[in-house]
Scaffold this active site. Structure first.
Site, PDB file in Angstrom:
ATOM      1  N   ARG A 159       2.762   0.871  15.412  1.00  0.00           N
ATOM      2  CA  ARG A 159       1.475  -0.045  15.872  1.00  0.00           C
ATOM      3  C   ARG A 159       1.831  -1.321  15.458  1.00  0.00           C
ATOM      4  NH1 ARG A 159      -2.716   3.064  12.354  1.00  0.00           N
ATOM      5  NH2 ARG A 159      -4.450   1.730  13.538  1.00  0.00           N
ATOM      6  N   ARG A 177       0.737  -1.159  -0.114  1.00  0.00           N
ATOM      7  CA  ARG A 177      -0.092   0.152  -0.042  1.00  0.00           C
ATOM      8  C   ARG A 177       0.819   1.307   0.020  1.00  0.00           C
ATOM      9  NH1 ARG A 177      -5.204   1.492  -1.470  1.00  0.00           N
ATOM     10  NH2 ARG A 177      -5.902   2.906  -0.317  1.00  0.00           N
ATOM     11  N   GLU A 189     -12.512 -20.850  28.650  1.00  0.00           N
ATOM     12  CA  GLU A 189     -11.072 -21.364  29.515  1.00  0.00           C
ATOM     13  C   GLU A 189     -10.764 -20.307  30.438  1.00  0.00           C
ATOM     14  OE1 GLU A 189      -9.737 -24.303  29.893  1.00  0.00           O
ATOM     15  OE2 GLU A 189     -10.959 -25.117  28.352  1.00  0.00           O
TER      16      GLU A 189
HETATM   17  C1  LIG Z   1     -17.615   1.005   5.448  1.00  0.00           C
HETATM   18  C2  LIG Z   1     -17.127   2.017   4.242  1.00  0.00           C
HETATM   19  C3  LIG Z   1     -17.995   2.734   3.832  1.00  0.00           C
HETATM   20  C4  LIG Z   1     -17.267   4.017   2.879  1.00  0.00           C
HETATM   21  N1  LIG Z   1     -18.024   4.641   2.283  1.00  0.00           N
HETATM   22  C5  LIG Z   1     -17.578   5.266   1.322  1.00  0.00           C
HETATM   23  C6  LIG Z   1     -18.243   6.058   0.208  1.00  0.00           C
HETATM   24  O1  LIG Z   1     -19.401   6.021   0.357  1.00  0.00           O
HETATM   25  N2  LIG Z   1     -17.530   6.762  -0.531  1.00  0.00           N
HETATM   26  C7  LIG Z   1     -16.139   6.837  -0.670  1.00  0.00           C
HETATM   27  O2  LIG Z   1     -15.787   7.573  -1.639  1.00  0.00           O
HETATM   28  N3  LIG Z   1     -15.486   6.282   0.275  1.00  0.00           N
HETATM   29  C8  LIG Z   1     -15.885   5.283   1.155  1.00  0.00           C
HETATM   30  N4  LIG Z   1     -15.207   4.614   2.011  1.00  0.00           N
HETATM   31  C9  LIG Z   1     -13.664   4.750   1.758  1.00  0.00           C
HETATM   32  C10 LIG Z   1     -13.040   5.581   2.943  1.00  0.00           C
HETATM   33  O3  LIG Z   1     -13.342   6.769   2.916  1.00  0.00           O
HETATM   34  C11 LIG Z   1     -11.561   5.340   2.886  1.00  0.00           C
HETATM   35  O4  LIG Z   1     -11.561   3.777   2.998  1.00  0.00           O
HETATM   36  C12 LIG Z   1     -10.968   5.987   3.994  1.00  0.00           C
HETATM   37  O5  LIG Z   1     -10.873   7.155   3.630  1.00  0.00           O
HETATM   38  C13 LIG Z   1      -9.544   5.354   4.435  1.00  0.00           C
HETATM   39  O6  LIG Z   1      -8.766   5.361   3.198  1.00  0.00           O
HETATM   40  P1  LIG Z   1      -7.653   4.230   2.846  1.00  0.00           P
HETATM   41  O7  LIG Z   1      -8.919   2.969   2.868  1.00  0.00           O
HETATM   42  O8  LIG Z   1      -7.082   4.395   1.523  1.00  0.00           O
HETATM   43  O9  LIG Z   1      -6.600   3.973   4.054  1.00  0.00           O
HETATM   44  P2  LIG Z   1      -5.043   3.963   3.763  1.00  0.00           P
HETATM   45  O10 LIG Z   1      -4.774   5.401   3.625  1.00  0.00           O
HETATM   46  O11 LIG Z   1      -4.731   3.028   2.782  1.00  0.00           O
HETATM   47  O12 LIG Z   1      -4.576   3.727   5.266  1.00  0.00           O
HETATM   48  C14 LIG Z   1      -4.015   2.447   5.400  1.00  0.00           C
HETATM   49  C15 LIG Z   1      -3.087   2.925   6.688  1.00  0.00           C
HETATM   50  O13 LIG Z   1      -2.076   3.635   6.121  1.00  0.00           O
HETATM   51  C16 LIG Z   1      -1.775   4.693   7.237  1.00  0.00           C
HETATM   52  N5  LIG Z   1      -1.341   5.898   6.433  1.00  0.00           N
HETATM   53  C17 LIG Z   1      -1.737   6.374   5.037  1.00  0.00           C
HETATM   54  N6  LIG Z   1      -1.314   7.511   5.111  1.00  0.00           N
HETATM   55  C18 LIG Z   1      -0.685   7.883   6.160  1.00  0.00           C
HETATM   56  C19 LIG Z   1       0.156   9.028   6.345  1.00  0.00           C
HETATM   57  N7  LIG Z   1       0.243  10.029   5.740  1.00  0.00           N
HETATM   58  N8  LIG Z   1       0.685   9.119   7.805  1.00  0.00           N
HETATM   59  C20 LIG Z   1       0.719   8.012   8.698  1.00  0.00           C
HETATM   60  N9  LIG Z   1      -0.044   7.041   8.223  1.00  0.00           N
HETATM   61  C21 LIG Z   1      -0.789   6.985   6.894  1.00  0.00           C
HETATM   62  C22 LIG Z   1      -3.163   4.676   7.774  1.00  0.00           C
HETATM   63  O14 LIG Z   1      -3.307   5.267   9.460  1.00  0.00           O
HETATM   64  C23 LIG Z   1      -3.510   3.344   8.039  1.00  0.00           C
HETATM   65  O15 LIG Z   1      -3.305   2.543   9.307  1.00  0.00           O
HETATM   66  C24 LIG Z   1     -15.818   3.776   2.969  1.00  0.00           C
HETATM   67  C25 LIG Z   1     -15.151   2.886   3.808  1.00  0.00           C
HETATM   68  C26 LIG Z   1     -15.661   2.055   4.231  1.00  0.00           C
HETATM   69  C27 LIG Z   1     -14.854   1.083   5.142  1.00  0.00           C
HETATM   70  C1  LIG Z   2     -17.164 -19.636  21.712  1.00  0.00           C
HETATM   71  C2  LIG Z   2     -17.339 -20.214  23.272  1.00  0.00           C
HETATM   72  C3  LIG Z   2     -17.159 -21.519  23.283  1.00  0.00           C
HETATM   73  C4  LIG Z   2     -17.363 -22.208  24.685  1.00  0.00           C
HETATM   74  N1  LIG Z   2     -17.306 -23.437  24.792  1.00  0.00           N
HETATM   75  C5  LIG Z   2     -17.651 -24.198  25.737  1.00  0.00           C
HETATM   76  C6  LIG Z   2     -17.610 -25.836  25.881  1.00  0.00           C
HETATM   77  O1  LIG Z   2     -17.060 -26.247  24.935  1.00  0.00           O
HETATM   78  N2  LIG Z   2     -17.861 -26.125  27.004  1.00  0.00           N
HETATM   79  C7  LIG Z   2     -18.341 -25.309  28.306  1.00  0.00           C
HETATM   80  O2  LIG Z   2     -18.732 -26.122  29.320  1.00  0.00           O
HETATM   81  N3  LIG Z   2     -18.355 -23.912  28.084  1.00  0.00           N
HETATM   82  C8  LIG Z   2     -17.843 -23.326  26.849  1.00  0.00           C
HETATM   83  N4  LIG Z   2     -17.857 -22.090  27.008  1.00  0.00           N
HETATM   84  C9  LIG Z   2     -18.425 -21.406  27.991  1.00  0.00           C
HETATM   85  C10 LIG Z   2     -17.315 -20.318  28.818  1.00  0.00           C
HETATM   86  O3  LIG Z   2     -16.470 -21.414  29.243  1.00  0.00           O
HETATM   87  C11 LIG Z   2     -17.942 -19.351  29.602  1.00  0.00           C
HETATM   88  O4  LIG Z   2     -18.630 -18.461  28.870  1.00  0.00           O
HETATM   89  C12 LIG Z   2     -16.666 -18.754  30.407  1.00  0.00           C
HETATM   90  O5  LIG Z   2     -16.181 -19.634  31.287  1.00  0.00           O
HETATM   91  C13 LIG Z   2     -17.096 -17.137  30.830  1.00  0.00           C
HETATM   92  O6  LIG Z   2     -17.984 -17.351  31.800  1.00  0.00           O
HETATM   93  P1  LIG Z   2     -19.233 -16.639  31.619  1.00  0.00           P
HETATM   94  O7  LIG Z   2     -19.968 -16.561  30.546  1.00  0.00           O
HETATM   95  O8  LIG Z   2     -20.020 -17.251  32.920  1.00  0.00           O
HETATM   96  O9  LIG Z   2     -18.963 -15.172  32.202  1.00  0.00           O
HETATM   97  P2  LIG Z   2     -19.356 -14.515  33.724  1.00  0.00           P
HETATM   98  O10 LIG Z   2     -18.818 -15.061  34.768  1.00  0.00           O
HETATM   99  O11 LIG Z   2     -20.781 -14.207  33.494  1.00  0.00           O
HETATM  100  O12 LIG Z   2     -18.791 -12.845  33.250  1.00  0.00           O
HETATM  101  C14 LIG Z   2     -19.439 -11.746  33.151  1.00  0.00           C
HETATM  102  C15 LIG Z   2     -18.595 -10.807  33.539  1.00  0.00           C
HETATM  103  O13 LIG Z   2     -18.469 -10.510  35.191  1.00  0.00           O
HETATM  104  C16 LIG Z   2     -17.466 -10.471  35.394  1.00  0.00           C
HETATM  105  N5  LIG Z   2     -17.089 -11.577  36.853  1.00  0.00           N
HETATM  106  C17 LIG Z   2     -17.656 -12.481  37.220  1.00  0.00           C
HETATM  107  N6  LIG Z   2     -17.148 -12.868  38.246  1.00  0.00           N
HETATM  108  C18 LIG Z   2     -16.474 -12.097  38.802  1.00  0.00           C
HETATM  109  C19 LIG Z   2     -15.450 -11.854  39.716  1.00  0.00           C
HETATM  110  N7  LIG Z   2     -15.595 -12.747  40.929  1.00  0.00           N
HETATM  111  N8  LIG Z   2     -14.837 -10.741  40.071  1.00  0.00           N
HETATM  112  C20 LIG Z   2     -14.702  -9.925  39.060  1.00  0.00           C
HETATM  113  N9  LIG Z   2     -15.457  -9.783  37.903  1.00  0.00           N
HETATM  114  C21 LIG Z   2     -16.300 -11.051  37.781  1.00  0.00           C
HETATM  115  C22 LIG Z   2     -16.531 -10.869  34.536  1.00  0.00           C
HETATM  116  O14 LIG Z   2     -15.032 -10.321  34.483  1.00  0.00           O
HETATM  117  C23 LIG Z   2     -17.237 -10.614  33.232  1.00  0.00           C
HETATM  118  O15 LIG Z   2     -16.772  -9.119  33.017  1.00  0.00           O
HETATM  119  C24 LIG Z   2     -17.804 -21.269  25.614  1.00  0.00           C
HETATM  120  C25 LIG Z   2     -17.887 -20.070  25.534  1.00  0.00           C
HETATM  121  C26 LIG Z   2     -17.771 -19.345  24.343  1.00  0.00           C
HETATM  122  C27 LIG Z   2     -17.756 -17.772  24.205  1.00  0.00           C
END
Ligand SMILES: Cc1cc2nc3c(=O)[nH]c(=O)nc-3n(C[C@H](O)[C@H](O)[C@H](O)COP(=O)(O)OP(=O)(O)OC[C@H]3O[C@@H](n4cnc5c(N)ncnc54)[C@H](O)[C@@H]3O)c2cc1C
Ligand SMILES: Cc1cc2nc3c(=O)[nH]c(=O)nc-3n(C[C@H](O)[C@H](O)[C@H](O)COP(=O)(O)OP(=O)(O)OC[C@H]3O[C@@H](n4cnc5c(N)ncnc54)[C@H](O)[C@@H]3O)c2cc1C
Ligand SMILES: [Ca+2]
Lengths: 665, 665
Positions: free
Chosen positions: A332, A309, A423
């Site tokens: 970054r 790019r 986990e």
């Molecule tokens: C959901 C969506 C809808 C959109 N809708 C429209 C629309 O309706 N019409 C339209 O015209 N466009 C649209 N866009 C395009 C959008 O405006 C561009 O994607 C946006 O301006 C970012 O430009 P880019 O993709 O070229 O990013 P890039 O410039 O290619 O960025 C890539 C990376 O390079 C870095 N970078 C680039 N230049 C510099 C610099 N000088 N200094 C430091 N870092 C730099 C950036 O920070 C970034 O990390 C849409 C995009 C999205 C995702």
């Molecule tokens: C894609 C996916 C696959 C999974 N697969 C399996 C599987 O195969 N088998 C299975 O048995 N389970 C599975 N799980 C379940 C998973 O193990 C639980 O979702 C996970 O353990 C988190 O528990 P919870 O959802 O009850 O979160 P919660 O405990 O309800 O958390 C909610 C919020 O409360 C906060 N919180 C809770 N308790 C405390 C505390 N004591 N102190 C501070 N903050 C607290 C948490 O930080 C969190 O921000 C799966 C989940 C996902 C998303």
């Protein structure tokens, strides 16, 4: 002919990429295995994955079943080893019931079943004449496993357990592979016998008929619905499960640790519960390896695309600047590149830790368990959080095009991010680390020396007294300086928490009041471990032209980018001066300059195939635009020049021929 | 009967929720409008949205066309005002071509067309007998608009422009509504006449037949493919567009600022280009309002669910602890709640800023433009980044269930996150702010007083000299103290950057070398603006029991959570001592305690309906588990107890009847 950006980048690399691949994979054999199995998958049309983002859920899921069956037939016909088979499944690159069958169901039987039980169940599972899952979490309880509500009540009159789901919140909810596929499940339920509740135990239960796959009587089982993102876990049938007083034979209780007699007496086997902890270390090691794998894929895409790019800075017909040359982009991107490497070395060390723990457990030495438990919990937490955020950061680094599924990054994120939750919720895990740290400090007084990854806390007095010695930028390029800095940060934050808690009305209130600070201290402890493991790994010999040099640069980038990202920690504890922080930033910029010409080669070293990456932006040949364009034209949306829906919904608008409804406001 | 958690929460609230709703919406009339239009949408089956996450792309897109047509017929039959119509579209809650037609195409004609051109095109657009989009970005150029490659070459022999896409990278790529719907487009192209390139100008072009919707000759137009996440922008036909020497009449150039004569002479109209900047301020104001809206929705879900969800801490049959009571949960959640409010007041202020700028432009006063341009660029950047991250944080705060689409949060994130990229990449925008800050500092020497949001830089000497005066926790509860702290942080970081750049070999090299630091300084400048606007807003009278008190708490939570999150900035500049930082943290914890009993009522005040939230976890009645369960059973995956694919792909595995392929390894 003009050289493509990536060709040019590869020419400017200063080290031996093939040698680095061996470092990354661990051995030449592993590199070959990746190559071999990777190609097998890539060349098989059944495993095509570029179409999955436009599929609806049902189609997507059915296709995953197809892939799993096809993979199984390949595994059998080629007589693949377990390692090869697991590599094959991972290259198919989508969550499937087989993950749980091989990764949780079978290990649970091995870990918690008696020898007899293993002999009964494992052969069936190995042949997949039964398919199993791991049903622990309930609708109302995930993190708090001890609060699970499902009951298994022993009935001595029939020698059976009666498994029941007493409430709505007791419904099993989340287990992967449960909803539509599994015939069996490891079910966690409260064991009740003789009127007494012995807490949560594991049972093996059949849930579907082996004849027609219908749920067995008394069993309600279903899929829990659509999940986050494109593809992702939507290829998985995470399920719900309820039991209406279902009876199972007494010996379906997995009895390694405890059993129930014919007359309902609960009998601990004498096998220590701690033996189960080995499995947990193994799982967490795999999670860390996965983190390095996922992060390395995201970074490969973002680095290659950032080199392709170009934006801004045209001068007299010369091409614009490659965005990888912008300092904001580098600051970054390069730390994430370094982190992928850091986690790889961490994973290798955790493999050693696993074997060390297993050897100790076998000789009854449980002394390192608390330390290992805390360390692996914390490492699971920080590596998964950093990786999930890192994937999204890589996506944003690709600008607008990163938001297209063609970038590969949306699917990568969707499939990865739940690792922050399953986990163990990442915040809860760090609070467990904090408990360990507080405990360790409190034991220091009584003369108990901390060991392993906590050993440095034995040295807290020195770490609190001595500030950073850096005087100039280059001073930062020194393992001892960095080691001391990370140890001091962690020790100081930990001691500060302990002091604050000690001043609180009571221990628990204090722990709760300062839990955010405790989380910060835990993170510091864990990041110290990663830095240490990376530096330690580089003390061994590593061959290949300039490979060591690159790894050193990466290691310093990792450590110094953490110093600057966590500047608050280092400053608030008085360890660093503002001046020293500036020196760290300056040194980091120099390291970015060293890294820059090697960036593309360093991601090539991850050895990810185009098929595996699944990203037009991250293609090896850098031919991004042509492929974006051609692939778009092939999208199902473009099957005809006039869209479906035109006659019903667009033409009537344009022609003012909409039927107006009788809506009322 | 037991009271539900949320009922209990609402009883404990200490302020008048109805009065707060008026503050949030701006007036009682707005509250009513929301209610009225919100219900209209919620009660209309066509606008159903709970099924969109399981649909494939084609079905999803077609359904969006249906909704748009239906909405249009409602708008016409009920004779809705523009404000009502736009509210209606926003409640339908999915990106659609109409966003671009009403939000970009029409405003571009208004802003860049002459009166004549407006008279010609606007009536067609208002009736939607033409549908238009905004085609600026190309495959190779997004951020760098000046680098666009599409050409429009004037041909005096026919009095036409020849619009052409000279390269692959010149392909228009991304415009919303372009791929499948629009008949017209505002096309940005390099105006070439008399052999000279006058840079990028806007043209209005027809791209599809108004008879049969086929692309016109010489036009290639198509959809660019699937995008990030569930629903999200997949309801939108972001498109690609190529021209093969397509001829358009000369007066399709939008000529407000410049025109081309019959003989090909380029003639600036004398209307200053700066007039266009007003539109930019308007767009950015809307983006900030959207940020507060999206963030408030995410926070509503996470707060309500955190009050319903209980985990750990059972004591003798009493219920477990609500997770909202954990300090780690509060310290992640409450700052986001406060931020949603902060951005709302910011948006209101930006509306004022917009009218101020417009009034100035009309009297030819361009003096505030650089400051306003920088300020709004920066505010767009920080509010969208914080909101996107905040939505994901809210999702993680819901544990496992947050990962289900039933939480509503995956869709919210997918639809929101591109706001970090479109209308300017967020990092590039902050670099623009940095240029303004450096310029402002450099002008200080010549006696030029900065104004508006940069006025404080005129006071840099004092801000650099005087450190924070806080001595005890309560001292932080003081607008002057906070104002000074945020001004000092920003001024110190800015001056430091200027000093570092001044020491570099040249200005540009220095700017590039220290661009990460410049981004930090810009962020500090923008966060100062948000804090200031929030505090200023609370200097006006606000009615309703205890409403002001709640807003003050939120304002302090916002400011102090930034102080602790950006601790590094405050410490490195020597402005804060470690002790003062601890006091800030202590005060913040006290504020959390004040906020806690009001948290649910504070999200109720956002007045989001269950339909609009689209979240089982965030339901007003808190009846989470029953609805999760019942909805899951209705999922298409559960249409039959035995899954589709069983016969082909599961049974053969279980029965060992897979056909083995002849794969080779
Ligand atoms: C959901 C969506 C809808 C959109 N809708 C429209 C629309 O309706 N019409 C339209 O015209 N466009 C649209 N866009 C395009 C959008 O405006 C561009 O994607 C946006 O301006 C970012 O430009 P880019 O993709 O070229 O990013 P890039 O410039 O290619 O960025 C890539 C990376 O390079 C870095 N970078 C680039 N230049 C510099 C610099 N000088 N200094 C430091 N870092 C730099 C950036 O920070 C970034 O990390 C849409 C995009 C999205 C995702
Ligand atoms: C894609 C996916 C696959 C999974 N697969 C399996 C599987 O195969 N088998 C299975 O048995 N389970 C599975 N799980 C379940 C998973 O193990 C639980 O979702 C996970 O353990 C988190 O528990 P919870 O959802 O009850 O979160 P919660 O405990 O309800 O958390 C909610 C919020 O409360 C906060 N919180 C809770 N308790 C405390 C505390 N004591 N102190 C501070 N903050 C607290 C948490 O930080 C969190 O921000 C799966 C989940 C996902 C998303
Ligand atoms: Ca206090």
């Amino acid at each position: 002919m003009e050289m493509s950006s990536l060709t040019q980048e590869r020419k400017s690399a200063q080290f031996d990429v093939e040698a680095m691949k061996i470092v990354w994979e661990g051995s030449p054999e592993q590199v070959q295995l990746t190559q071999r199995i990777g190609q097998l998958v890539a060349n098989d049309a059944v495993f095509r994955k570029d179409n999955r983002v436009s599929q609806g859920r049902l189609e997507l899921f059915k296709n995953t079943l197809r892939k799993a069956a096809h993979a199984w037939s390949i595994i059998q016909s080629l007589h693949l080893t377990e390692a090869e088979a697991s590599k094959l499944r991972s290259f198919i690159d989508e969550p499937a019931y087989t993950d749980l069958h091989w990764g949780m169901f079978i290990p649970a039987i091995k870990g918690q079943g008696t020898d007899e039980q293993q002999q009964k169940w494992l052969p069936l599972a190995y042949r997949q004449t039964i398919i199993g899952c791991y049903a622990q979490t309930e609708l109302g309880h995930g993190s708090n496993v001890q609060g699970l509500e499902t009951t298994a009540t022993f009935d001595p009159s029939t020698d059976e357990f009666i498994v029941n789901t007493p409430t709505l919140t007791a419904t099993k909810w989340w287990p992967g592979g449960l909803g539509k596929v599994s015939t069996h499940a490891i079910v966690y339920a409260r064991l009740i016998t003789d009127g007494k509740d012995y807490g949560v135990h594991a049972f093996i239960m059949q849930i579907r008929s082996l004849e027609d796959h219908h749920p067995l009587p008394g069993v309600i089982v279903a899929d829990i619905g659509v999940k986050f993102g494109n593809g992702g876990y939507n290829t998985m049938d995470n399920g719900l499960l309820r039991f209406d007083n279902v009876r199972i034979p007494r010996d379906n209780l997995l009895m390694r640790v405890a059993s129930v007699t014919r007359h309902g007496k609960y009998v601990p086997s004498g096998v220590p519960r701690q033996l189960g902890y080995g499995a947990m270390v193994f799982v967490r090691k795999s999670i860390v390896m996965d983190a390095s794998n996922y992060l390395s894929r995201a970074v490969t895409i973002a680095v290659r695309y950032s080199a392709v790019r170009r934006q801004f800075g045209t001068q007299q017909g010369k091409p614009e600047i490659q965005v990888i040359d912008y300092m904001t982009q580098q600051s970054r991107l390069f730390p994430l590149l370094a982190t992928a490497y850091a986690y790889r070395f961490l994973g290798v060390w955790m493999s050693w830790l696993y074997s060390d723990v297993m050897a100790r457990l076998e000789r009854g030495d449980f002394s390192t368990l608390p330390e290992v438990h805390a360390c692996t919990a914390g490492l699971k937490s920080i590596t998964t959080s950093t990786t999930a955020d890192g994937i999204e950061e890589c996506r944003k680094l690709c600008g607008g095009h990163g938001y297209l599924c063609a970038s590969g990054l949306p699917e990568l994120y969707a499939a990865y991010v739940p690792a922050c939750t399953y986990e163990g919720d990442n915040v809860i895990l760090l609070l467990q680390v904090a408990r360990f740290l507080m405990k360790t400090l409190s034991l220091l007084g009584s003369g108990k020396k901390p060991s392993g990854t906590a050993a440095y806390l034995g040295n807290a007095a020195d770490l609190l007294a001595k500030n950073c010695q850096v005087m100039k930028e280059r001073d930062w390029i020194n393992p001892d300086i960095l080691q001391h800095a990370f140890e001091a940060r962690s020790a100081r934050l930990t001691v500060k928490c302990a002091t604050q808690i000690a001043a609180a009305s009571n221990q628990e209130a204090g722990f709760s009041e300062f839990s955010s600070e405790l989380v910060d201290a835990s993170r510091a402890h864990c990041e110290l471990i990663v830095v240490t493991r990376f530096m330690e790994a580089l003390k061994k010999e590593i061959s290949g032209r300039s490979v060591m040099k690159q790894l050193q640069t990466l290691c310093y980038v990792y450590a110094l980018s953490l110093v600057t990202a966590r500047a608050g920690d280092f400053l608030v504890t008085g360890y660093l001066s503002s001046k020293q922080l500036d020196l760290a930033k300056g040194q980091l910029r120099s390291l970015f300059r060293e890294l820059r010409p090697n960036a593309v080669a360093l991601v090539d070293s991850f050895n990810h195939s185009d098929y595996y990456l699944g990203s037009t932006l991250g293609r090896f040949d850098g031919n991004v635009y042509e492929n974006l364009y051609n692939d778009a034209l092939k999208d199902p949306m473009n099957a005809s020049p006039v869209t479906e829906g035109y006659e019903e919904y667009i033409r009537p608008v344009l022609k003012q021929q909409l039927k107006l409804p009788n809506s009322r406001l």
